[in-house]
Design a protein around this motif. Structure first.
Motif, PDB file in Angstrom:
ATOM      1  N   ILE A 417       0.851  -1.202   0.000  1.00  0.00           N
ATOM      2  CA  ILE A 417       0.000   0.000   0.000  1.00  0.00           C
ATOM      3  C   ILE A 417       0.885   1.250   0.000  1.00  0.00           C
ATOM      4  O   ILE A 417       0.625   2.210  -0.726  1.00  0.00           O
ATOM      5  CB  ILE A 417      -0.948  -0.003   1.217  1.00  0.00           C
ATOM      6  N   GLU A 418       1.924   1.202   0.819  1.00  0.00           N
ATOM      7  CA  GLU A 418       2.826   2.355   0.889  1.00  0.00           C
ATOM      8  C   GLU A 418       3.464   2.648  -0.466  1.00  0.00           C
ATOM      9  O   GLU A 418       3.558   3.787  -0.893  1.00  0.00           O
ATOM     10  CB  GLU A 418       3.957   2.059   1.877  1.00  0.00           C
ATOM     11  N   ASN A 420       2.670   1.275  -3.716  1.00  0.00           N
ATOM     12  CA  ASN A 420       1.907   1.432  -4.947  1.00  0.00           C
ATOM     13  C   ASN A 420       0.411   1.577  -4.737  1.00  0.00           C
ATOM     14  O   ASN A 420      -0.375   1.366  -5.647  1.00  0.00           O
ATOM     15  CB  ASN A 420       2.212   0.299  -5.933  1.00  0.00           C
ATOM     16  N   GLY A 421      -0.013   1.918  -3.510  1.00  0.00           N
ATOM     17  CA  GLY A 421      -1.412   2.254  -3.289  1.00  0.00           C
ATOM     18  C   GLY A 421      -2.383   1.108  -3.448  1.00  0.00           C
ATOM     19  O   GLY A 421      -3.567   1.330  -3.689  1.00  0.00           O
ATOM     20  N   ALA A 422      -1.900  -0.122  -3.308  1.00  0.00           N
ATOM     21  CA  ALA A 422      -2.791  -1.278  -3.340  1.00  0.00           C
ATOM     22  C   ALA A 422      -2.181  -2.360  -2.460  1.00  0.00           C
ATOM     23  O   ALA A 422      -0.958  -2.409  -2.308  1.00  0.00           O
ATOM     24  CB  ALA A 422      -2.969  -1.797  -4.761  1.00  0.00           C
ATOM     25  N   ASN A 427       1.123  -2.281 -10.303  1.00  0.00           N
ATOM     26  CA  ASN A 427       1.503  -0.921 -10.643  1.00  0.00           C
ATOM     27  C   ASN A 427       0.299   0.020 -10.561  1.00  0.00           C
ATOM     28  O   ASN A 427      -0.781  -0.279 -11.074  1.00  0.00           O
ATOM     29  CB  ASN A 427       2.075  -0.917 -12.071  1.00  0.00           C
ATOM     30  N   GLN A 428       0.498   1.142  -9.928  1.00  0.00           N
ATOM     31  CA  GLN A 428      -0.561   2.156  -9.803  1.00  0.00           C
ATOM     32  C   GLN A 428      -1.122   2.532 -11.173  1.00  0.00           C
ATOM     33  O   GLN A 428      -2.312   2.787 -11.326  1.00  0.00           O
ATOM     34  CB  GLN A 428       0.024   3.392  -9.111  1.00  0.00           C
TER      35      GLN A 428
END
Ligand code: SF4
Ligand code: SF4
Lengths: 437, 260
Positions: A417-418, A420-422, A427-428
């Motif tokens: 999460i830190e 790549n936001g998932a 990949n974002q």
């Protein structure tokens, strides 16, 4: 010498109430070890909860059998104790059935008559409760967290009630003048014949003995509460008032974290100025909770209020599938540790001396904490608005933010999460790919 | 799946000087998880069919931080929240719909304290709205007489008291709705919540999803309906474990309605 009984009575009464008051003071001091919570919101909803959940027992009757029996015992117990008022006045002033000289015979008879019926109903309910606990062995009463003292506690209180109710009825049955009045002896008239043929003197002695034992029993009961799950008789009311009034899914946001996050996100913030503002009493020594002092006053009140009924545990998905977690045990552990801390303070002239122990680890294990799905089934099930989940969450916060002790897979998830936001290593920039697949 | 979906992004809308009626919050599962992506596509199909003027954040969306919060990492949660709120407020978003009860709960209840105030609705509530306002009509009788049981997601049901919307939508399909013994406020968790989805379960004698699947099987359903991508995975695995996957389908309400 003629006032001796009055004096003895007064001594009993003062000692009984005095010791109780001392324990109540201790209870309040212990609860105040937790940090304050602002509960000035939702006032009307809080009162509504007190009326419905505490007074009206709306959650108890979700399980109809035990709920119905509990209502009888509760109503019966509360109402019969009006009789105690008369006993106290009689005891202090040496009168006999003072009520009769105040109320018309028919009214007095009606009152005592209803008490007698309630006493009988309580007796029957209590016996059924005993059977459920000891003969039928309902699953939630034989859990591993209910061995030893908690198990005896559950039974002792039932014996107490049986004895008190029997004493009340015997007291009435052997009171010749009351029986002759033929009003109010709805139940005791059937007990009176058992004592037929006894001399007036013997009858009087039995009546007096029952009377004394009854009031002494009630004082003992009052003082037993503090050491028992039966504190809920008193604490259910404030506890429900302070219960959760926002959606169950809503967890609190830690204010101390917000302050730090703001600082990190705002490039213009002066890193030296901000802590001075918040340093007053906002920032706690640690994030999350590892011991009872890190919990809130409401969470500690929760612990004292827990009735150990196990409704929470019997709905817990983790517990139902054999995991170690039991929300009831979380509450019982919290109370036990709080009591231990309280005794430590008593022994050390009002100061807590580090005993090398804490709630986390010595009472509650990481394994229990990580088994929780945060499903809120325990919170929903609790008849007195206790929130075991909030304690579990505060301890997880401590494990993760102070000790970095999350299971490895969770650490991976958080790193993802830190980065790549998932929660997965994707990949974002691929977030919208689903649209063309 | 080759059907072309219309999925405008907020950035595109902004460039054209338009503001959508609603923002569709896709969520991490809905964006990346293969099974959940099908739910996302089904929901967009419904939105397209009902001519809903919506948009997504696309690559500007980031994880809500919900799962980090439940795992105990309040720092990471608030970082994510603050970041997302900045984007949402930048686009002046007012109304959000999502297929994920965890995102729903988190944005609705936990973002306001950090400066994010929106009207948040779950996709089952939105579908119900579309049907009752006449914007969406169910054509066929695909599910007529089929036995469907609905599994309440914890964060929709107990967490926020939404029990009726999913059931009302299911009733519109003319299916026979059968309830499990534990349902609504006493529904059993699927086992995925509280970050369990991302780790192995603690030692025990059974998996939670298997126990919940047994609850569902008792109703002898042809379809188990879900309203959460994680529940969907858990129940699908449960049905496989019980070797019933040839008889029983596990479908999200969005998928059911997209084909109704
Ligand atoms: S919230 Fe946690 S402790 Fe409470 S019932 Fe659910 S899994 Fe058990
Ligand atoms: S927390 Fe509530 S439901 Fe659980 S044992 Fe205590 S009183 Fe009963």
């Amino acid at each position: 010498m003629e006032y001796l009984p009055n004096i003895i009575f007064a001594i009993f009464l003062i000692a009984g109430i005095g010791y109780f008051a001392k324990n109540v003071k201790k209870l309040i001091r212990n609860i105040k070890l937790g940090h304050k919570v602002d509960a000035s919101d939702h006032t009307s909803e809080r009162w509504k909860n007190v009326v419905n959940i505490a007074l009206g027992q709306s959650k108890m009757v979700k399980r109809p059998v035990s709920g119905f029996l509990h209502v009888i015992v509760y109503v019966g117990f509360v109402i019969i104790n009006i009789e105690v008022l008369e006993i106290i006045i009689d005891g202090i002033f040496g009168t006999h059935r003072i009520g009769l000289s105040i109320l018309p015979e028919s009214v007095y008879g009606f009152l005592i008559g209803s008490f007698e019926i309630l006493a009988l109903l309580v007796l029957v309910s209590v016996i059924i409760f005993w059977i459920r606990r000891n003969v039928i062995k309902i699953r939630r009463f034989i859990g591993s967290d209910l061995k030893g003292w908690p198990k005896s506690d559950g039974n002792i209180i039932l014996y107490f009630e049986v004895v008190l109710m029997i004493l009340f009825l015997v007291m009435n049955a052997t009171d010749t003048s009351f029986q002759n009045m033929e009003a109010g002896n709805v139940v005791s008239q059937f007990i009176a014949p058992w004592f037929e043929g006894l001399s007036a003197g013997t009858l009087f002695t039995i009546e007096r003995t029952a009377w004394w034992l009854h009031i002494v029993g009630i004082l003992v009961f009052l003082n037993y509460l503090y050491f028992s799950k039966h504190l809920h008789i008193l604490l259910a009311f404030p506890n429900v008032y302070y219960g959760k009034v926002v959606p169950k899914g809503k967890f609190n946001n830690l204010g101390a974290v917000t302050a730090e996050v703001k600082l990190m996100m705002d490039p213009d913030a002066d890193p030296y100025a901000a802590p001075a503002e918040t340093a007053e009493d906002e920032v706690p020594a640690k994030f999350g909770a590892s011991d009872v002092m890190d919990l809130s006053q409401v969470q500690l009140l929760n612990a004292y209020t827990c009735t150990e009924c196990g409704r929470c545990t019997s709905e817990c998905p983790a517990n139902l599938t054999g995991k170690k977690l039991s929300p009831r045990k979380i509450m019982m552990d919290t109370r036990d540790r709080l009591e231990e801390v309280g005794k430590n303070i008593d022994a050390n002239n009002g100061e807590f001396k580090d005993d090398g122990k804490q709630l986390l680890g010595d009472y509650i294990t990481n394994e229990e904490l990580w088994a929780c799905t945060t499903c809120n089934a325990c919170v929903e099930a609790c008849p007195v608005s206790i929130d075991p989940l909030s304690i579990i969450m505060d301890m997880r916060r401590y494990l993760v933010m102070e000790q970095s002790a999350a299971p490895m897979e969770l650490n991976n998830m958080m790193t993802n999460i830190e980065n790549n936001g998932a929660p997965w290593p994707y990949n974002q920039m691929d977030r919208l790919n689903w649209k063309d697949e | 799946m080759s059907e072309q979906l219309k999925v405008p992004t907020m950035a595109e809308m902004m460039a054209e000087g338009k503001q959508p009626e609603i923002l569709f919050w896709v969520g991490s599962a809905g964006s990346y998880d293969d099974r959940a992506k099908k739910i996302t596509r089904a929901f967009v199909k419904i939105l397209n069919k009902a001519n809903v003027n919506f948009a997504v954040l696309g690559t500007e969306e980031s994880n809500t931080g919900d799962v980090a919060k439940r795992a105990g990492n309040e720092f990471l949660f608030q970082m994510q929240a603050v970041m997302n709120i900045e984007v949402l407020n930048g686009y002046e978003v007012k109304r959000i719909v999502t297929c994920d009860p965890h995102s729903y709960n988190c944005i609705k209840n936990e973002y306001p304290g950090l400066g994010g105030n929106y009207e948040v609705i779950h996709h089952t509530q939105f579908i119900k709205e579309l049907i009752s306002s006449g914007r969406l009509t169910l054509e066929g009788n695909t599910y007529k007489g089929k036995r469907i049981t609905f599994h309440d997601p914890c964060y929709l049901g107990r967490g926020n008291g939404v029990y009726d919307a999913p059931r009302d939508v299911l009733k519109k399909t003319n299916a026979t709705l059968v309830e499990m013994k534990r349902h609504k406020s006493t529904a059993l968790c699927c086992g995925a919540g509280g970050a369990q989805m991302f780790k192995d379960a603690e030692p025990g004698d059974k998996e939670v999803n298997v126990l919940r699947t047994e609850d569902a099987l008792e109703t002898q359903p042809q379809i188990i309906a879900t309203g959460c991508p994680y529940c969907n995975t858990m129940m699908t695995d449960g049905v496989k474990f019980k070797e019933k996957e040839s008889e029983i389908k596990v479908l999200d309400i969005a998928e059911l309605i997209a084909d109704a």
